[in-house]
Motif scaffolding. Structure first.
Motif, PDB file in Angstrom:
ATOM      1  N   LYS A 130       0.845  -1.192   0.000  1.00  0.00           N
ATOM      2  CA  LYS A 130       0.000   0.000   0.000  1.00  0.00           C
ATOM      3  C   LYS A 130       0.878   1.238   0.000  1.00  0.00           C
ATOM      4  CE  LYS A 130      -4.105  -1.875   1.357  1.00  0.00           C
ATOM      5  NZ  LYS A 130      -5.445  -1.486   1.152  1.00  0.00           N
ATOM      6  N   ARG A 131       0.436   2.260  -0.663  1.00  0.00           N
ATOM      7  CA  ARG A 131       1.139   3.537  -0.712  1.00  0.00           C
ATOM      8  C   ARG A 131       0.724   4.380   0.485  1.00  0.00           C
ATOM      9  NH1 ARG A 131       3.605   7.019  -4.425  1.00  0.00           N
ATOM     10  NH2 ARG A 131       3.632   5.452  -6.037  1.00  0.00           N
ATOM     11  N   THR A 132       1.696   5.069   1.088  1.00  0.00           N
ATOM     12  CA  THR A 132       1.408   5.951   2.219  1.00  0.00           C
ATOM     13  C   THR A 132       2.342   7.149   2.168  1.00  0.00           C
ATOM     14  OG1 THR A 132       1.043   6.026   4.602  1.00  0.00           O
ATOM     15  CG2 THR A 132       2.993   4.836   3.845  1.00  0.00           C
ATOM     16  N   SER A 133       2.058   8.142   2.964  1.00  0.00           N
ATOM     17  CA  SER A 133       2.916   9.337   3.036  1.00  0.00           C
ATOM     18  C   SER A 133       3.451   9.459   4.455  1.00  0.00           C
ATOM     19  CB  SER A 133       2.119  10.600   2.696  1.00  0.00           C
ATOM     20  OG  SER A 133       1.657  10.548   1.376  1.00  0.00           O
ATOM     21  N   ILE A 134       4.690   9.898   4.569  1.00  0.00           N
ATOM     22  CA  ILE A 134       5.269  10.179   5.877  1.00  0.00           C
ATOM     23  C   ILE A 134       5.909  11.560   5.835  1.00  0.00           C
ATOM     24  CG2 ILE A 134       5.677   7.764   6.444  1.00  0.00           C
ATOM     25  CD1 ILE A 134       8.620   8.194   5.754  1.00  0.00           C
ATOM     26  N   THR A 135       6.056  12.153   6.986  1.00  0.00           N
ATOM     27  CA  THR A 135       6.681  13.462   7.096  1.00  0.00           C
ATOM     28  C   THR A 135       8.004  13.279   7.808  1.00  0.00           C
ATOM     29  OG1 THR A 135       4.508  14.504   7.248  1.00  0.00           O
ATOM     30  CG2 THR A 135       6.392  15.819   7.941  1.00  0.00           C
ATOM     31  N   LEU A 136       9.086  13.736   7.173  1.00  0.00           N
ATOM     32  CA  LEU A 136      10.418  13.610   7.737  1.00  0.00           C
ATOM     33  C   LEU A 136      11.095  14.968   7.789  1.00  0.00           C
ATOM     34  CD1 LEU A 136      11.732  10.480   5.799  1.00  0.00           C
ATOM     35  CD2 LEU A 136      10.919  10.546   8.153  1.00  0.00           C
ATOM     36  N   ASP A 137      11.963  15.128   8.743  1.00  0.00           N
ATOM     37  CA  ASP A 137      12.830  16.289   8.800  1.00  0.00           C
ATOM     38  C   ASP A 137      13.680  16.282   7.523  1.00  0.00           C
ATOM     39  OD1 ASP A 137      15.770  17.252   9.662  1.00  0.00           O
ATOM     40  OD2 ASP A 137      14.254  18.316  10.862  1.00  0.00           O
TER      41      ASP A 137
ATOM     42  N   GLU B  26      16.737  16.927   6.915  1.00  0.00           N
ATOM     43  CA  GLU B  26      18.052  16.307   7.097  1.00  0.00           C
ATOM     44  C   GLU B  26      17.934  14.785   7.171  1.00  0.00           C
ATOM     45  OE1 GLU B  26      22.096  15.888   7.374  1.00  0.00           O
ATOM     46  OE2 GLU B  26      20.896  17.592   6.745  1.00  0.00           O
ATOM     47  N   ILE B  27      16.879  14.289   7.807  1.00  0.00           N
ATOM     48  CA  ILE B  27      16.654  12.840   7.886  1.00  0.00           C
ATOM     49  C   ILE B  27      16.343  12.291   6.496  1.00  0.00           C
ATOM     50  CG2 ILE B  27      15.143  11.035   8.826  1.00  0.00           C
ATOM     51  CD1 ILE B  27      17.100  12.240  10.853  1.00  0.00           C
ATOM     52  N   LEU B  28      15.548  13.013   5.719  1.00  0.00           N
ATOM     53  CA  LEU B  28      15.240  12.582   4.353  1.00  0.00           C
ATOM     54  C   LEU B  28      16.509  12.531   3.505  1.00  0.00           C
ATOM     55  CD1 LEU B  28      13.262  11.751   2.187  1.00  0.00           C
ATOM     56  CD2 LEU B  28      12.826  14.183   1.746  1.00  0.00           C
ATOM     57  N   ARG B  29      17.365  13.551   3.643  1.00  0.00           N
ATOM     58  CA  ARG B  29      18.636  13.553   2.902  1.00  0.00           C
ATOM     59  C   ARG B  29      19.478  12.343   3.282  1.00  0.00           C
ATOM     60  NH1 ARG B  29      23.615  14.212   3.473  1.00  0.00           N
ATOM     61  NH2 ARG B  29      23.539  14.740   5.668  1.00  0.00           N
ATOM     62  N   LEU B  30      19.551  12.067   4.579  1.00  0.00           N
ATOM     63  CA  LEU B  30      20.317  10.928   5.061  1.00  0.00           C
ATOM     64  C   LEU B  30      19.711   9.607   4.564  1.00  0.00           C
ATOM     65  CD1 LEU B  30      22.619   9.874   6.835  1.00  0.00           C
ATOM     66  CD2 LEU B  30      21.047   9.954   8.762  1.00  0.00           C
ATOM     67  N   ALA B  31      18.393   9.495   4.591  1.00  0.00           N
ATOM     68  CA  ALA B  31      17.718   8.279   4.118  1.00  0.00           C
ATOM     69  C   ALA B  31      18.005   8.040   2.641  1.00  0.00           C
ATOM     70  CB  ALA B  31      16.219   8.377   4.365  1.00  0.00           C
ATOM     71  N   LYS B  32      17.964   9.098   1.845  1.00  0.00           N
ATOM     72  CA  LYS B  32      18.255   8.961   0.407  1.00  0.00           C
ATOM     73  C   LYS B  32      19.703   8.550   0.182  1.00  0.00           C
ATOM     74  CE  LYS B  32      14.768  12.096  -1.417  1.00  0.00           C
ATOM     75  NZ  LYS B  32      14.524  13.339  -2.180  1.00  0.00           N
ATOM     76  N   LYS B  33      20.606   9.121   0.971  1.00  0.00           N
ATOM     77  CA  LYS B  33      22.025   8.776   0.841  1.00  0.00           C
ATOM     78  C   LYS B  33      22.256   7.301   1.176  1.00  0.00           C
ATOM     79  CE  LYS B  33      26.545   9.782   2.756  1.00  0.00           C
ATOM     80  NZ  LYS B  33      27.240  10.176   3.944  1.00  0.00           N
TER      81      LYS B  33
END
Length: 90
Positions: A3-10, A12-19
């Protein structure tokens, strides 16, 4: 079925997650899924079971690690006597 969902991240956390996802050749979604599965699996197995296989030993060579040298000198007079022979890996 996923299932598709949305989350809200800081940001900097999103940048780190992508890295981290790039380094592991996966997506951020898959990374989050793996982390959550790992967390729930370790909770089910218990703390000791989750630690098995996670530790690593460091190899110390005489003259390269001051703590190793100090302990060797304190416990064995600095020489491999009294039945103690340190394992030396090259």
């Amino acid at each position: 079925m996923k299932k598709r969902t949305s989350i809200t991240l800081d940001p900097e956390i999103l940048r780190l997650a992508k890295k981290v996802a790039r380094e592991k050749h996966t997506t951020v979604s898959r990374l989050i899924e793996l982390l959550l599965r790992s967390e729930t699996a370790s909770a089910k197995r218990g703390i000791v079971a989750s630690m098995v296989g996670t530790a690593s030993l460091r190899v110390s060579l005489r003259g390269t690690d001051p703590l190793y040298d100090a302990l060797l000198a304190k416990r064995f007079g600095g020489c491999p006597s009294a039945g103690f022979v340190p394992i030396i890996h090259s």
